[in-house]
Write a protein that holds these residues in place. Structure first.
Motif, PDB file in Angstrom:
ATOM      1  N   LEU A  37      41.421  72.542  58.726  1.00  0.00           N
ATOM      2  CA  LEU A  37      40.861  72.194  60.024  1.00  0.00           C
ATOM      3  C   LEU A  37      42.003  71.709  60.911  1.00  0.00           C
ATOM      4  N   LEU A  38      42.103  72.284  62.095  1.00  0.00           N
ATOM      5  CA  LEU A  38      43.161  71.910  63.034  1.00  0.00           C
ATOM      6  C   LEU A  38      42.559  71.430  64.345  1.00  0.00           C
TER       7      LEU A  38
ATOM      8  N   GLY B  83      37.218  62.437  57.695  1.00  0.00           N
ATOM      9  CA  GLY B  83      36.470  61.429  56.944  1.00  0.00           C
ATOM     10  C   GLY B  83      35.101  61.933  56.529  1.00  0.00           C
ATOM     11  N   LYS B  84      34.416  62.598  57.445  1.00  0.00           N
ATOM     12  CA  LYS B  84      33.086  63.122  57.130  1.00  0.00           C
ATOM     13  C   LYS B  84      33.170  64.252  56.098  1.00  0.00           C
ATOM     14  N   LEU B  85      34.158  65.139  56.264  1.00  0.00           N
ATOM     15  CA  LEU B  85      34.340  66.220  55.295  1.00  0.00           C
ATOM     16  C   LEU B  85      34.591  65.661  53.895  1.00  0.00           C
ATOM     17  N   HIS B  86      35.427  64.630  53.816  1.00  0.00           N
ATOM     18  CA  HIS B  86      35.732  64.013  52.520  1.00  0.00           C
ATOM     19  C   HIS B  86      34.481  63.389  51.908  1.00  0.00           C
TER      20      HIS B  86
ATOM     21  N   SER C  59      33.789  68.092  50.814  1.00  0.00           N
ATOM     22  CA  SER C  59      34.413  69.334  51.244  1.00  0.00           C
ATOM     23  C   SER C  59      35.875  69.391  50.803  1.00  0.00           C
ATOM     24  N   LYS C  60      36.372  70.594  50.589  1.00  0.00           N
ATOM     25  CA  LYS C  60      37.772  70.795  50.224  1.00  0.00           C
ATOM     26  C   LYS C  60      38.632  71.180  51.427  1.00  0.00           C
ATOM     27  N   VAL C  61      38.051  71.221  52.611  1.00  0.00           N
ATOM     28  CA  VAL C  61      38.809  71.543  53.822  1.00  0.00           C
ATOM     29  C   VAL C  61      39.773  70.390  54.130  1.00  0.00           C
ATOM     30  N   ARG C  62      41.033  70.737  54.408  1.00  0.00           N
ATOM     31  CA  ARG C  62      42.073  69.741  54.687  1.00  0.00           C
ATOM     32  C   ARG C  62      42.399  69.755  56.179  1.00  0.00           C
TER      33      ARG C  62
ATOM     34  N   ILE D 224      32.245  73.425  60.165  1.00  0.00           N
ATOM     35  CA  ILE D 224      33.606  73.638  59.653  1.00  0.00           C
ATOM     36  C   ILE D 224      33.548  74.251  58.261  1.00  0.00           C
ATOM     37  N   ASP D 225      32.733  73.693  57.399  1.00  0.00           N
ATOM     38  CA  ASP D 225      32.599  74.226  56.038  1.00  0.00           C
ATOM     39  C   ASP D 225      32.104  75.667  56.046  1.00  0.00           C
TER      40      ASP D 225
END
Length: 251
Positions: free
Chosen positions: A207-208, A220-223, A227-230, A199-200
């Motif tokens: 992310l949808l 949760g994993k991105l956070h 990562s700055k992906v919302r 994703i990053d």
């Protein structure tokens, strides 16, 4: 012609992200539907079914069938819950002559929300603008049980300013798998780690997906990885609600 539809909210949406339910209502009403939220609904029985607790799964399937059968159509903002009803209720009632036809009638009019808007209503969002780049994850149940892939992308393509960038391994599991992530946390974390890296790598802002469980797992994993992906449920953007807090950002 106005379509009278019932929204099956799902447990996760009700408890963790009600705005997905409100977004589904907004989009359905824009498509000309008269939406009712049946008060008798609870869980579809998916967690019990996944855990091998057939007795409780059957009990919940009966409750859900009885709550939903009066309506013209049943709309679900979750591929996994819609898939449970459409694909597994007939199996649960296979040897029950009284409940099988009732369940089959509900199955025949149950739809995932984005598939319903696209295929049945022939609707697209009008006047919705969101200048951003997004990538899309195809959740397992929606993709494999219901064939949901092109429908959300067609709806998202109608949003002014939004561009979709491909996600490597978009059809690969995120590691959530309902109770799988509880039973096998180390394997689940390894899978979602690979998904988060992919994703990053897209460079997308957003992310949808179409299932809140998957979105919570990936968000949760991105956070945790900084990562700055919302993350958003796709119906939130489609309904013009993509300017609110992302999943995990709620106060």
């Amino acid at each position: 012609m106005t379509k009278n539809v019932a929204l099956f909210v799902t447990c996760l949406v009700d408890i963790m992200r009600p705005r997905i339910g409100f977004a589904a209502i907004r989009a359905l009403e824009s498509a000309g539907c008269d939406v009712v939220v049946p008060q008798g609904q609870t869980c579809c029985g998916q967690p019990a079914l996944n855990s091998g607790d057939r007795d409780h799964a059957v009990a919940l399937a009966k409750q859900t069938t009885a709550a939903l059968e009066p309506y013209e159509a049943i709309i679900v903002p979750s591929g996994s819950c819609a898939g449970t009803i459409r694909c597994h209720y007939p199996e649960l009632f296979e040897h029950d002559a009284a409940w099988l036809p009732r369940a089959q009638a509900v199955v025949a009019k149950t739809f995932e929300v984005m598939a319903y808007l696209d295929e049945v209503c022939g609707w697209q969002p009008d006047g919705v603008t969101l200048p951003a780049t997004a990538t899309y994850h195809d959740s397992c149940s929606g993709l494999r049980e219901l064939g949901i892939k092109a429908q959300p992308r067609r709806l998202l393509d109608a949003i002014d300013g939004l561009s979709l960038t491909p996600l490597a391994g978009a059809e690969t599991c995120c590691g959530f798998g309902g109770t799988f992530c509880v039973k096998y946390p180390a394997i689940s974390n390894a899978i979602v780690g690979e998904k988060a890296a992919a994703i990053d790598a897209t460079g997308a802002d957003l992310l949808l997906a179409g299932d809140l469980g998957c979105l919570m797992n990936m968000a949760g994993k991105l956070h945790r990885d900084g990562s700055k992906v919302r993350a958003f449920h796709a119906i939130e953007l489609i309904a013009g609600m993509g300017d609110g807090p992302a999943i995990g950002e709620e106060a």
